[in-house]
Design an enzyme around this catalytic site. Structure first.
Site, PDB file in Angstrom:
ATOM      1  N   LYS A 307       0.888  -1.168   0.000  1.00 55.00           N
ATOM      2  CA  LYS A 307       0.000   0.000   0.000  1.00 55.00           C
ATOM      3  C   LYS A 307       0.920   1.209   0.000  1.00 55.00           C
ATOM      4  O   LYS A 307       1.615   1.470   0.980  1.00 55.00           O
ATOM      5  CB  LYS A 307      -0.878  -0.019   1.253  1.00 55.00           C
ATOM      6  CG  LYS A 307      -1.724   1.231   1.454  1.00 55.00           C
ATOM      7  CD  LYS A 307      -2.666   1.070   2.655  1.00 55.00           C
ATOM      8  CE  LYS A 307      -3.492   2.329   2.904  1.00 55.00           C
ATOM      9  NZ  LYS A 307      -4.440   2.172   4.023  1.00 55.00           N
ATOM     10  N   GLU A 311      -3.505   6.986   1.851  1.00 60.45           N
ATOM     11  CA  GLU A 311      -3.853   7.261   3.248  1.00 60.45           C
ATOM     12  C   GLU A 311      -2.606   7.452   4.117  1.00 60.45           C
ATOM     13  O   GLU A 311      -2.489   6.883   5.198  1.00 60.45           O
ATOM     14  CB  GLU A 311      -4.744   6.143   3.810  1.00 60.45           C
ATOM     15  CG  GLU A 311      -6.060   6.022   3.063  1.00 60.45           C
ATOM     16  CD  GLU A 311      -7.044   5.037   3.680  1.00 60.45           C
ATOM     17  OE1 GLU A 311      -6.592   4.031   4.232  1.00 60.45           O
ATOM     18  OE2 GLU A 311      -8.260   5.296   3.588  1.00 60.45           O
ATOM     19  N   ASP A 385     -14.647   2.496  -1.555  1.00 57.06           N
ATOM     20  CA  ASP A 385     -13.989   1.766  -0.488  1.00 57.06           C
ATOM     21  C   ASP A 385     -14.928   0.761   0.171  1.00 57.06           C
ATOM     22  O   ASP A 385     -15.454   1.029   1.249  1.00 57.06           O
ATOM     23  CB  ASP A 385     -13.480   2.790   0.555  1.00 57.06           C
ATOM     24  CG  ASP A 385     -12.518   2.178   1.552  1.00 57.06           C
ATOM     25  OD1 ASP A 385     -12.271   0.975   1.452  1.00 57.06           O
ATOM     26  OD2 ASP A 385     -12.026   2.919   2.414  1.00 57.06           O
ATOM     27  N   GLU A 413     -16.418  -4.558   7.221  1.00 56.20           N
ATOM     28  CA  GLU A 413     -16.106  -3.229   7.754  1.00 56.20           C
ATOM     29  C   GLU A 413     -17.287  -2.270   7.642  1.00 56.20           C
ATOM     30  O   GLU A 413     -17.573  -1.512   8.561  1.00 56.20           O
ATOM     31  CB  GLU A 413     -14.894  -2.656   7.014  1.00 56.20           C
ATOM     32  CG  GLU A 413     -14.568  -1.238   7.409  1.00 56.20           C
ATOM     33  CD  GLU A 413     -13.364  -0.660   6.663  1.00 56.20           C
ATOM     34  OE1 GLU A 413     -12.661  -1.412   5.965  1.00 56.20           O
ATOM     35  OE2 GLU A 413     -13.146   0.549   6.793  1.00 56.20           O
TER      36      GLU A 413
HETATM   37  C1  BDP Z   1     -10.259   1.415   4.539  1.00 51.45           C
HETATM   38  C2  BDP Z   1     -10.090   0.969   5.954  1.00 51.45           C
HETATM   39  C3  BDP Z   1      -8.694   1.132   6.455  1.00 51.45           C
HETATM   40  C4  BDP Z   1      -7.747   0.460   5.468  1.00 51.45           C
HETATM   41  C5  BDP Z   1      -7.976   1.029   4.090  1.00 51.45           C
HETATM   42  C6  BDP Z   1      -7.195   0.262   3.024  1.00 51.45           C
HETATM   43  O1  BDP Z   1     -10.954   1.714   6.752  1.00 51.45           O
HETATM   44  O2  BDP Z   1      -8.605   0.544   7.721  1.00 51.45           O
HETATM   45  O3  BDP Z   1      -6.435   0.677   5.847  1.00 51.45           O
HETATM   46  O4  BDP Z   1      -9.312   0.874   3.721  1.00 51.45           O
HETATM   47  O5  BDP Z   1      -7.785  -0.530   2.350  1.00 51.45           O
HETATM   48  O6  BDP Z   1     -11.472   0.910   4.110  1.00 51.45           O
HETATM   49  O7  BDP Z   1      -6.000   0.486   2.890  1.00 51.45           O
END
Ligand code: BDP
Length: 721
Positions: A307, A311, A385, A413
């Protein structure tokens, strides 16, 4: 004295059988519940056909397969087959051409060689008037998969007559992504703590790890990323690699390779370098050395999941480099060893008033063709997401020159965590069967994924795991069905969610129609039910900002606001993503783009995703948008009530423990569905100004009440009106 011994043994018998029952029905056994076959007619036939085995098993995988077969037969038909070395009637002959002389005589090399390396054949054969069942494969792992298939036939009450099965997986990399942290917690995990017992690894392997591997192998999962995508660089330190090797060793007999997430800034964080710039030669060498070290410790290491620049995670863009440049650096390091990279495409600019939906495509599409052969780009199923419903990600079909692996989320989630019964097979199927039209009609997401076998010699799929230390593995018993459906769809993305639900119910509960069909009804209605009470008509991302459970369409702070996702005003709601808006529709191929672009043809299930719609807009039902939205929310709750009623009809038909767990969770689900419904309807009503039709019960509480629920913590601090 004699009597008391007798009494004592009787007592012991009862205690033992009771504890066995309690153990076996707490859900731990998953779908590998080898209880006696219920159908007495089939039972006898099965017994007859499984009297003997010819099964030379001189490898770890074959030994695991043999153990599974024996356990299965002992449980299902109370038979321990006799070992044999020759062809006799009612014998199962098992092996590869290498492991078994008989197999190499019975099946031509052409036929076996035509299988892919994980494929198998299960066939009834008559040899000199002796009827036998043959389970043959090209490689040992195919035998294990074949055995699971064979046992599944019995578990699901299928005939063992005239078997003629040839199976091979349609996708090559079928991977679970565990978002497990090194401290044992799980990001977005709702079933307890991580299964990985780092403190006692690599020496101590709990039997649970073996059961986990068995379960995965039984549905064809062949890769496991053991740590969080929000990666901790320390997992690449030698001491952690050695621990991970314990897991890799345990997984190996089950055909599962271990993968790790790689933190892009690891060269600085654990390597002592002053930069992690992928153009820097020292950095490149550091990764090469690291990969070499990993393969020395884990010889069949699968590769990295990354990743990057997402974020807040580090990545190549920190140094002005592209995703492709960064991914290729790692891919080069892995290539000599046959490792691969899963490079996530989950990127978005966390800036206000930028349509997040278009970010991933815009960033990755121009890089198509620039990734090394051993790189997967891994988009999520949709462009936002893991929402209850999203249109398929436009990158599918948009990157023909880059191998794409789809990422689904099995952990719920945004679908009620481990509290709600939501069968995700329906969601997975909806995405996989979406037609991209990238190469004409019927170029479904499933086809796109499979086509990389031809163009890139590799294909893949990933699922974010819902597994933890809870006794039933997934918290909610029905979470197991989502793990099962994911694995089976990874094996063949064209299975239907219905056939997989049915298979799971048969293996988990019973083949009895009076049990099977009510549970099937519940499962098949459950996903749409959740959409109805959470985010109908294309609404998305209106869940609680922190917990992602429960409603919070009102969340609004300087950094993040739900208003960017619904844009509600007094006149309208929804986002204009048509050609007159953010133009996200143009990321799809025609006719999909045109269908989405036109408010008349856009499926109503996605209406507010693509369109800004006035509250009094006439929907296909003839209702206004407002009334339609209210209808969905109320229908959602009604459907949960229906699920409860159906479930209640199973009382006494299934064991108390599993029945009870699901029953009480359905009550929780109903309460939370009402919470969703009332909070959302009251919130949106502030804008629409329209009444809740009088046929519906009025919400019990005010909007302010719901806005004060900082679920799930600090309840006691809330001053409820
Ligand atoms: C979001 C989640 C987060 C993950 C992120 C991801 O809330 O915890 O780190 O996706 O996929 O949906 O990297």
């Amino acid at each position: 004295m004699l009597l008391s011994i007798k009494k004592l043994s009787l007592l012991l018998f009862f205690i033992l059988s009771f504890s066995c029952f309690a153990y076996s029905e707490n859900g731990y056994e998953l779908w590998l519940r080898y209880h006696k076959v219920e159908n007495s007619f089939l039972y006898k036939g099965y017994q007859e056909k499984c009297q003997r085995i010819v099964f030379p098993s001189n490898s770890d995988k074959l030994a695991a397969a043999r153990k599974e077969l024996i356990t299965g037969l002992e449980g299902l038909i109370n038979t321990t087959p006799k070992e044999s070395t020759k062809i006799e009637s009612n014998t199962i002959i098992i092996g590869t051409r290498k492991s078994s002389d008989i197999i190499s005589k019975l099946l031509s090399s052409d036929e076996i060689d035509a299988l892919n390396k994980e494929g198998y054949i299960i066939r009834t054969m008559n040899i000199v008037r002796k009827q036998v069942i043959v389970i043959a494969a090209k490689e040992d792992i195919g035998i294990l998969y074949g055995i699971f298939h064979f046992l599944r036939l019995m578990q699901t009450n299928c005939s063992l007559e005239k078997l003629s099965i040839k199976e091979e997986p349609k996708l090559q990399y079928r991977v679970l992504n565990h978002w497990d942290n090194l401290n044992g917690t799980i990001e977005r995990g709702y079933a307890g703590y991580s299964l990985w017992d780092w403190e006692r690894l690599p020496r101590y392997i709990d039997n649970r790890i073996i059961d986990y591997a068995r379960a995965n192998a039984s549905i064809g999962i062949n890769g496991v990323v053991v740590n969080n995508v929000n990666a901790d660089a320390r997992s690449l330190l030698p001491e952690w690699l050695v621990r991970a090797s314990g897991l890799a060793n345990a997984f190996r007999p089950y055909g599962i390779r271990l993968f790790l997430t790689a933190r892009f800034s690891a060269p600085q964080e654990i390597g002592g370098l002053s930069t992690s710039d992928p153009a820097n030669l020292q950095v490149r060498q550091w990764w090469k050395d690291k990969v070499k070290e990993i393969y020395e410790i884990i010889p069949d290491f699968g590769g990295f999941l990354v990743k990057a620049n997402s974020e807040g995670q580090p990545g190549p863009q920190d140094y002005g480099q592209t995703h492709a440049f960064g991914a290729n650096m790692l891919a080069e390091a892995l290539e000599p060893y046959g490792g691969v990279i899963f490079w996530r495409a989950f990127v978005y600019h966390n800036e206000r008033n930028i349509d997040r939906v278009v970010n991933g495509y815009n960033e990755f599409k121009p890089l198509d063709g620039q990734f090394h052969k051993n790189v997967f780009v891994q988009p999520k199923n949709g462009a936002i997401d893991f929402q209850p419903r999203e249109p398929f990600h436009p990158l599918f079909g948009g990157m023909p020159n880059t191998a794409l692996a789809i990422e689904f989320q099995i952990t719920q989630e945004n679908l009620g965590h481990a509290g709600h019964l939501v069968y995700l097979g329906s969601l997975f199927e909806e995405t996989l069967q979406s037609d991209t039209y990238a190469q004409g009609k019927n170029w479904t997401v499933s086809k796109v994924l499979q086509n990389y076998n031809k163009t890139h010699e590799m294909s893949g799929i990933a699922g974010v795991s819902n597994i933890g230390t809870d006794i039933n593995w997934t918290g909610h018993l029905f979470g197991q069905a989502n793990w099962h459906a994911f694995g089976r769809l990874a094996w063949n993305p064209d299975f239907t969610s219905q056939e997989l639900a049915e298979e799971w119910i048969r293996m988990t509960f019973s083949n009895d129609k009076t049990i099977l069909s009510p549970i099937l009804t519940i499962m098949l209605m459950s996903r749409e039910t959740a959409v109805d009470y959470m985010m109908p008509i294309g609404l998305n991302h209106i869940m609680n900002y922190n917990t992602h459970n429960g409603p919070e369409p009102w969340h609004d702070d300087p950094l993040w606001t739900a208003f960017d996702y619904h844009k509600v005003t007094k006149d309208s709601i929804g986002i204009n993503r048509t050609t007159t808006g953010s133009n996200a529709v143009s990321q799809y191929y025609p006719p999909v783009s045109n269908v989405f672009n036109n408010i008349e043809t856009c499926p109503e299930t996605l209406l507010l995703w693509f369109h800004r719609v006035p509250w009094n807009y006439k929907m296909k039902s003839g209702e206004t948008l407002w009334n339609e939205m209210v209808k969905h929310y109320y229908k959602g709750v009604e459907k949960v009530e229906k699920m409860q009623l159906i479930w209640d009809s199973l009382s006494q038909k299934i064991d108390n423990e599993r029945f009870g767990q699901v029953k009480s969770l359905l009550q929780l689900q109903k309460d939370e569905a009402i919470w969703w419904r009332d909070a959302c309807v009251l919130f949106f009503q502030r804008y629409s100004g329209m009444p809740i039709p009088s046929k519906y019960e009025t919400p019990k509480h005010s909007l302010e009440y719901y806005q004060k629920i900082p679920f799930p913590y600090e309840w006691e601090k809330v001053d409820f009106p």
